[in-house]
Design a protein around this motif. Structure first.
Motif, short mmCIF file in Angstrom:
data_model
loop_
_atom_site.label_atom_id
_atom_site.label_comp_id
_atom_site.label_asym_id
_atom_site.label_seq_id
_atom_site.Cartn_x
_atom_site.Cartn_y
_atom_site.Cartn_z
N SER A 296 3.65 1.39 -2.77
CA SER A 296 2.91 0.37 -3.48
C SER A 296 1.76 -0.09 -2.79
O SER A 296 0.57 -0.26 -3.15
N PHE A 297 1.84 -0.31 -1.51
CA PHE A 297 0.51 -0.40 -0.74
C PHE A 297 -0.43 0.36 -0.62
O PHE A 297 -1.63 0.17 -0.93
N GLU A 298 -0.19 1.60 -0.77
CA GLU A 298 -0.98 2.70 -0.92
C GLU A 298 -1.85 2.90 -2.22
O GLU A 298 -2.93 3.10 -2.57
N GLU A 299 -0.86 2.40 -3.17
CA GLU A 299 -1.17 2.71 -4.71
C GLU A 299 -2.31 1.51 -4.99
O GLU A 299 -3.07 1.80 -5.68
N ASN A 300 -1.93 0.21 -4.11
CA ASN A 300 -2.98 -0.72 -4.42
C ASN A 300 -4.34 -0.36 -4.06
O ASN A 300 -5.20 -1.02 -4.54
N ARG A 301 -4.55 0.41 -3.11
CA ARG A 301 -5.67 0.96 -2.52
C ARG A 301 -6.54 1.72 -3.56
O ARG A 301 -7.57 1.61 -3.66
N GLY A 302 -5.66 2.49 -4.19
CA GLY A 302 -6.16 3.25 -5.33
C GLY A 302 -6.74 4.53 -4.91
O GLY A 302 -7.58 4.56 -3.92
N LEU A 303 -6.82 5.67 -5.63
CA LEU A 303 -7.54 6.86 -5.32
C LEU A 303 -9.10 6.64 -5.38
O LEU A 303 -9.47 7.31 -4.38
N ILE A 304 -9.40 6.12 -6.33
CA ILE A 304 -11.01 5.88 -6.63
C ILE A 304 -11.36 5.14 -5.53
O ILE A 304 -12.43 5.47 -5.01
N SER A 305 -10.81 4.10 -5.14
CA SER A 305 -11.52 3.11 -4.30
C SER A 305 -11.31 3.82 -2.83
O SER A 305 -12.22 3.25 -1.98
N ALA B 277 -0.47 -4.60 -5.56
CA ALA B 277 -0.46 -5.59 -4.33
C ALA B 277 0.79 -6.51 -4.53
O ALA B 277 1.31 -6.86 -3.28
N ARG B 278 1.06 -6.95 -5.71
CA ARG B 278 1.97 -8.14 -5.68
C ARG B 278 3.35 -7.32 -5.51
O ARG B 278 4.03 -7.77 -4.87
N ASP B 279 3.42 -6.06 -5.96
CA ASP B 279 4.68 -5.26 -5.95
C ASP B 279 4.98 -5.00 -4.44
O ASP B 279 6.02 -5.15 -3.99
N SER B 280 3.99 -4.49 -3.86
CA SER B 280 4.18 -4.26 -2.40
C SER B 280 4.32 -5.62 -1.45
O SER B 280 5.34 -5.45 -0.74
N PHE B 281 3.98 -6.76 -1.81
CA PHE B 281 4.16 -7.87 -1.16
C PHE B 281 5.76 -8.30 -1.36
O PHE B 281 6.45 -8.44 -0.45
N ASN B 282 6.09 -8.04 -2.41
CA ASN B 282 7.48 -8.66 -2.87
C ASN B 282 8.39 -7.48 -2.35
O ASN B 282 9.63 -8.07 -1.83
N GLU B 283 8.12 -6.31 -2.20
CA GLU B 283 8.95 -5.58 -1.65
C GLU B 283 9.23 -5.51 -0.13
O GLU B 283 10.45 -5.53 0.42
#
Length: 296
Positions: free
Chosen positions: A113-122, A137-143
């Motif tokens: 989820s952390f890497e997904e937060n960064r996003g491919l485009i960004s 980002a919220r999902d990653s924080f909770n996990e």
């Protein structure tokens, strides 16, 4: 003659395919596991995932079945298949809640989820991450928080804590961005509420001063001078050098970034993880149990 040639060609191709299939079916559990490890060592993560899936499918109760499920989480993660990695992690956690390395599955789940937060485009375009939807980002924080709750002594706890600090700063900055959007749309009550939410829920982040500035501006525009004065006094006391303060008074912002005056870009999250080392360590732990004939 043409039909005969086509028939013979089909037989030859079918025979080759059958031989290859038979050869693959005869691959032992230990050999499949070793092939998967070789693929991981060569950064061939899709190939590794294929071998691990085959191992689990053919030998569901074998010696390496649980290990294959765990390493499949990592192989999917490294191949960029976030959804498959998350599903594999959740499956492992559900099937093996008492496994000694289940904290690893929780860790990779949060990392995905952390890497997904960064996003491919960004990663390729200069986009402001604080203006993007923070769902991942919220999902990653909770996990990561769940990992720390369940396994406070986990070897992954220090890394998870660092990432949570980064994510919390990111979530707080997003709230300020939304508050500024409301100011621009003259939705002053919504802006003040966003600012108050930052102050009440994100203490310790670099944007608490920005939350107070939103409260001052929102309440002032609503003619709620007592609330505005109270927020301004708190801002002056705790953030005397805030970019919107001049002679102790709140100046009018000239751009959206002014509301992020106190927010210096959060330190980058750790660029290295323990995932690579852990897969190697787990392989070394199991290596002694491989049949001697394939330990080449």
């Amino acid at each position: 003659m043409t039909l005969i040639l086509l028939f013979l060609t089909a037989l030859l191709l079918g025979g080759c395919s059958s031989d290859k299939s038979t050869e693959e079916d005869n691959t032992s559990e230990a050999q499949l596991y070793q092939q998967a490890q070789e693929a991981l060592d060569n950064n061939s993560y899709s190939a590794a995932a294929e071998k691990l899936r085959a191992l689990e499918s053919r030998y569901p109760f074998g010696h390496f079945a649980e290990q294959a499920q765990l390493e499949l989480v990592y192989a999917y993660y490294k191949s960029g298949d976030a959804e498959a990695s998350r599903s594999a992690a959740e499956r492992f956690i559900r099937l093996h809640p008492q496994h000694p390395n289940v904290d690893y599955a929780w860790y990779i789940k949060g990392l995905t989820s952390f890497e997904e937060n960064r996003g491919l485009i960004s990663r390729f375009l200069p986009l402001d991450v604080n203006k993007r939807d923070p769902g991942a980002a919220r999902d990653s924080f909770n996990e990561f928080a769940e990992l720390l709750r369940r396994f406070p002594q986990s070897r992954y706890a220090p890394d998870a804590k660092q990432r949570m600090v980064y994510l919390r700063n990111r979530l707080a900055a997003y709230e300020v961005h939304v508050g500024n959007y409301y100011i621009k749309r003259k939705a002053y009550l919504a802006a003040a509420n966003r600012g108050r939410y930052v102050v009440e829920n994100f203490q310790g982040t670099p944007v608490v001063g920005d939350g107070l500035a939103l409260m001052v501006e929102g309440y002032r525009q609503l003619k709620l001078d007592d609330l505005a004065d109270s927020a301004l006094a708190t801002l002056r006391l705790n953030y005397p050098n805030h970019s919107l303060l001049a002679n102790g008074k709140l100046t009018a912002p000239t751009s959206e970034e002014d509301y992020l005056g106190a927010f210096e870009k959060a330190p980058p999250a750790p660029s290295t993880t323990q995932a690579n080392q852990e897969v190697q360590k787990q392989y070394e732990d199991a290596k002694d149990e491989l049949p001697a004939e394939i330990q080449q």
